[in-house]
Design an enzyme around this catalytic site. Sequence first.
Site, PDB file in Angstrom:
ATOM      1  N   THR A 121      -4.833  -2.142  -3.586  1.00 30.71           N
ATOM      2  CA  THR A 121      -5.097  -0.843  -2.954  1.00 30.71           C
ATOM      3  C   THR A 121      -3.896   0.093  -3.081  1.00 30.71           C
ATOM      4  O   THR A 121      -4.061   1.316  -3.202  1.00 30.71           O
ATOM      5  CB  THR A 121      -5.449  -1.039  -1.465  1.00 30.71           C
ATOM      6  N   PHE A 398      -9.201  -8.674   0.181  1.00 32.76           N
ATOM      7  CA  PHE A 398      -7.797  -8.916  -0.169  1.00 32.76           C
ATOM      8  C   PHE A 398      -7.082  -7.677  -0.701  1.00 32.76           C
ATOM      9  O   PHE A 398      -6.245  -7.763  -1.587  1.00 32.76           O
ATOM     10  CB  PHE A 398      -7.702 -10.058  -1.194  1.00 32.76           C
ATOM     11  N   CYS A 399      -7.433  -6.523  -0.161  1.00 30.65           N
ATOM     12  CA  CYS A 399      -6.844  -5.246  -0.594  1.00 30.65           C
ATOM     13  C   CYS A 399      -6.994  -5.035  -2.097  1.00 30.65           C
ATOM     14  O   CYS A 399      -6.112  -4.470  -2.744  1.00 30.65           O
ATOM     15  CB  CYS A 399      -5.368  -5.166  -0.191  1.00 30.65           C
ATOM     16  N   ASN A 400      -8.095  -5.491  -2.650  1.00 29.35           N
ATOM     17  CA  ASN A 400      -8.388  -5.266  -4.060  1.00 29.35           C
ATOM     18  C   ASN A 400      -9.862  -4.884  -4.181  1.00 29.35           C
ATOM     19  O   ASN A 400     -10.703  -5.685  -4.616  1.00 29.35           O
ATOM     20  CB  ASN A 400      -8.102  -6.527  -4.875  1.00 29.35           C
TER      21      ASN A 400
END
Length: 1008
Positions: A121, A398-400
Amino acid sequence: MYSEETINNLLKDFNRLKDVCYLDHVGATLYSESQIKAVQEDLLSNVYGNPHSLSTCSRYCTDVVDQVRFRVLQHYNANPDEYSVIFTSGATAALKLVAESFVWGEDGQAGTFTYLQDNHTSVLGMRELAASRGASVTCISQEEAFSVFSKTNREIHETEVPSSNSLFVYPAQSNFCGVRYPLSWVESVHRGSLNKLPGIRSTGSSKWFCLLDAAAMPSLDLSHVAPDFVSVSFYKMFGYPTGLGALLVRNSSSAVLRRDYFGGGTVQIALSSERFHVPRVEISERFEDGTLPFLSIVAVRHGLEAAERLVPGGCGGASAARHSLSLARRVFYHLLRLHHANGAPVAVLYGDTDYSSVETQGAVVNFNLLRPTGEFVGFVEVLNMANLHNIQLRTGCFCNPGACQVHLKLSSDDVRKHFQAGHICGDERDLIDGQPTGSVRISFGYMSTEHDVDRFLEMVESAFVRGPAIFETPKWWPEFVTLYRQKFQVDSSCVPNSFDITVPNSTEPLSRSLITIREAGKVEKYSFTSYVTRREKDKVVSSHFREEGNGGVGEEFNLVNGSSWCTDLPEHEREKCSGEMNCEVKKLKSLPLLSDEEPRVLPDTFSDVQDFADRLDSPRGMCGVEDPKQEIVLCPVTCKHLSPLPTTENLTRSCSDTNNNTSEEEANGDSVIFQQKLVASPFRPPRNRVFRGVGSIDANNETEENCCNLTVQPEKPLQTVNGISETVTRLRHIFVYPVKSCGAMAVPTWQVSARGLAYDRQWMVVTSAGVALTQKTESRLCLVVPHVDVDRRILQLHFPGMERLDVSIGATGASCTPRRVSVCQSKVCGDRVRAEDCGDGAAGWLQEALGRPGLRLVRQSADDRRHGKGPADTSELSLSNQAQYLMINLASINWFADILQERAAFPKEGLLERFRSNLVVESTDAFEENEWKTLRIGSVDFKVDGPCTRCQVICVDQATGEKTREPLRTLSEVFCGKMRFGVYLSQLHHDSASAVISVGDRVIVPVP
C-alpha cells in the site's frame, strides 16, 4: 537443512517461545535472546551522545552509526563507493522519501510513475505525490511485466536524449504470496524497456530509474544488480529494533532526489532572516532530518551479528533461505494434496511458483480453507482456531490490495461493493456474499522449526478436514509447473521431470501413476489460483519432488553471505614465528630527546580532557582521533592562522594591554619577513608570523583582538647555496607507529613507502562495533608498544605484565600467494578503509591486555585507496587521519616546554612523546617550520600540507597512560584558542621503494 548444532543453538536462543508457534515472520520476525543481551551490554558499557555534538561520546556515536552503515551495505553485498545508506523510520518512510524528492523532469516535462500491481500500500501512496508533481501514473500487471521485460527491443537509441525522469517500483519479494520477482528487471528498466509500454507518455523518451522494495526480502546481492533505490526494514530481518528502516541509494542516481524541506543537521548553513541555506554534501546527511534514532541504529549491528552467530550466513544467507523455504514447501505441498473424505480440496492456495527454488520463492504460504461443500471458511474462523492452538499467523490482505484482488479474483467493482457493505482494511469482515475479502498467510523465519510445521498441519487437519483425509496431487499440477518455468525462465534441465510429494507421518507411498513434464506437452495458460480451487476427482500421480540440497535448483542459488569479518585465518595458514627481535638496520648511537636520557619507545595517545575538542574550528566531519597527525583537519581559508612564538630567550615581557601595543609592522599592514626575530608578551604567539602552507592567510589581515604585543629584532642572515637561499637543519628523530594510537617505535634509519614511513599505522585496534579504538577513549593504548621485525616479518606487541604477541606480517606484492583473510570496513577520519582481521589470537591478547571485550586487531588492506585531505591531493594514506607525516621542531618543543615549566610547573620529560610526531627536526628558531612550503630530508622531497590542530591526545602521559590537563590548557591559552603545533607533510614523489631517511640527514628548506 540445518546441522544438529545449529538447531540446538536456535532452540536455546529462542527458548522463550516454549509453546508458541510463531508463523508471521514476514509481518515481523523474532529477535533472539543473545541479540537483546548484546544490545543491553552495549548500552550499559558505552556512553552514546547526540551525533550532532562534537564531544568524545558524540563522536564515538557518530563512528558507530557510520560503522552500522557499512555493515548494512556489507549485508547487501553493496560497494560503499556505489551506495549510501539513509536511515528512516521504516520501509514506508523510505518509499515516501523517494516520492517526495524524485525529480520527474525540468521545464514542464514530467515522466511516469509506474508500479507493479503486486505492491505494498505504501507504494500506492507514492502515486499521489507523483501525480501532484505532474507525472503520469501507470499500474502494470504481473503478466504485462513478464511480457515487456522478456523482450529486448525496448532499448532507447543511443542518440535519444531523455526529456524526463521516470520511476518503476516493484517488490523483490511479494509480501502476499512470497513470489520473488526477477532482479534482471532492474537492468531492463534502465535500458528503457518501459518507454513504449501502453499508457506511458510518448512525448520523447524518458530516463528510467528503479526502486526495489526489499522490505519482505531478507537480503539482496547488490554486486550483481544495481537498482537506484532499495527500501529495507530491519525488524522484518531480525526482529529488533522496530521503527527503523533505511533507503539504499545508488550514488550515481542521487542527483535525481531533491527536496524543499530541510531539518536539523541537514544543512551546511541556514539564515534565519533570509531564505538562504546550503544543504550538506553527503546524501545521507541531506535527508536524515534531526537527530537520528542512534540507539536503535546501534542495535542493528547486534541483530545482524546475532543471526550470523546462530545460522551460517546470517538471516539473509543461503542456509537460512533454503531452511525456511523447505518448511514453507512442506506446508504448501501438504495443503495442495490435502482433500476431505469426499474428495473436495481443503485449501485454495494463492501463489505463482512450484516452491522449488529460493531464487523465485520466499518462505510464505497464502491460502483460504474450504469446507467439504466447496464453501469458503472465513479467515477469522481460521484465526480464532489458530489462536486457540497458540499458533500466530496473519489474515486479511496484508496491505497489498493489488495482489489480494488478483489472487482472490475480485474486480474493482467487487472491492467497492465490499466497502459499501462495511468492509475496510484490517477489519474482521472475512466473507461477503460467501466470497472472501482476504486470506490466511503463514511465513517462516530462519529460526522456524519442523515442529512449527507439524503443529500447523495438525491444527488444519483436526479442525477443518472432514472425514479421513485423502492426499491426491491435482491433475493439472505438472502443466502449471511447465508454465511457471517458462514464465520465470527456469532451466528445466536442472529440475527433475517427476516430483516426490511426501506426506508427513505417512507410512506408505502415495504414487498411483506418473505424469511427467514432458508428457504434459503444450497446455493452455492456466491461472494457478483457478486450478488450485478446482476439485480434482481424477486419479493423479504423486510425483517425486527433489528436495533442495540434493542437486536441485535451490542449491545453485547463491545469496549474499553476511558472514562476520571477524573470522580468523585457518590454523594451517598461520605463520608461526619465534626468536628474538632482529632489526632491519644497524642501530645508531642513542640521541637525546629533551634531556640526556636514552630515547624511549613511544606510545600513541588520546585522552578525555575538558572540552577543548569542541573549540576546534573545523567543519563537521572533522574527527577527533588519537594522535596529532591523525586528528587534524585543515581549517578553511577564512580561518585565521596564528603562528607560535620564537625561542624563549627572545621573549620580552609586557604587562600593558595588548590592544594598545600593536607593533609598527602590524599597524602598517606590512608583512614581517622570515628572518626577523619577534618579541612579544608572555604566552602569546606573534600575529605577524605567518603560516604559508596550503590554505593559510596572512596574519596581518586579522581583526582578532586581545592577541599579542610584538616588537621586531633583526635575525641571522640566510645561507646561499648555488644562488638559492636555503635554511639547513638536521633530522634528529624518526618515530614509526605501526599500530594506530598505540606506542611508537624509535628508529635510526627507515624505509619510505608510497603511504609514508613503511609500516606506519598499518594496523589498528577496533571495537566490537568496528570503530577504531583511540586514546581518547582508552588511554592505556599507549602501553601497547609495537616493534616491527622486518627480517622475520613479524609485528611484535608488548604490554606490561603480559607475554609478547607475535603477529605475522605475511608476504606482500602481486606475486605473492593470496591468503585467506576476513575483510572488514572501518572508518578513519571520515574515510572508509578496508582492513584484514589478524585473527582470534591477536584479538584475545588485546582484550586481556586492555580489559575490553570484543577488540580486534586489523591491518589495512593492500588494495585500500585512501588519499590526502586536500581537494587535489593524490598522495596515498595509511591509517593516519590526515597526512603521511607529522613533523615537529625541537626548538618549538623546547620553547613550549619552558612556557609549561614556568607557568604550570609541567616537566619537560616526555613532552616530545606526547605530540606523537613521525619526524623531529632541530632548527635555530622555534616555529619557523610554520613558514616552510617544501623541504628535503636526505634524498626525499616533501611538501607542507598544513598545521596540526591538537586535541586531548597530548594530555596522555605516553609512559604511564595517565591523563593530565596539561599541556592542552596552556597550548590553548598561548595560541589564543588556536591549538596548532607541528606541521603535516606528504611526499612530492615516490619513485623508488628503496628510499630511506636517517637520523642525522640534512634538512634543506628553500626560502622564497
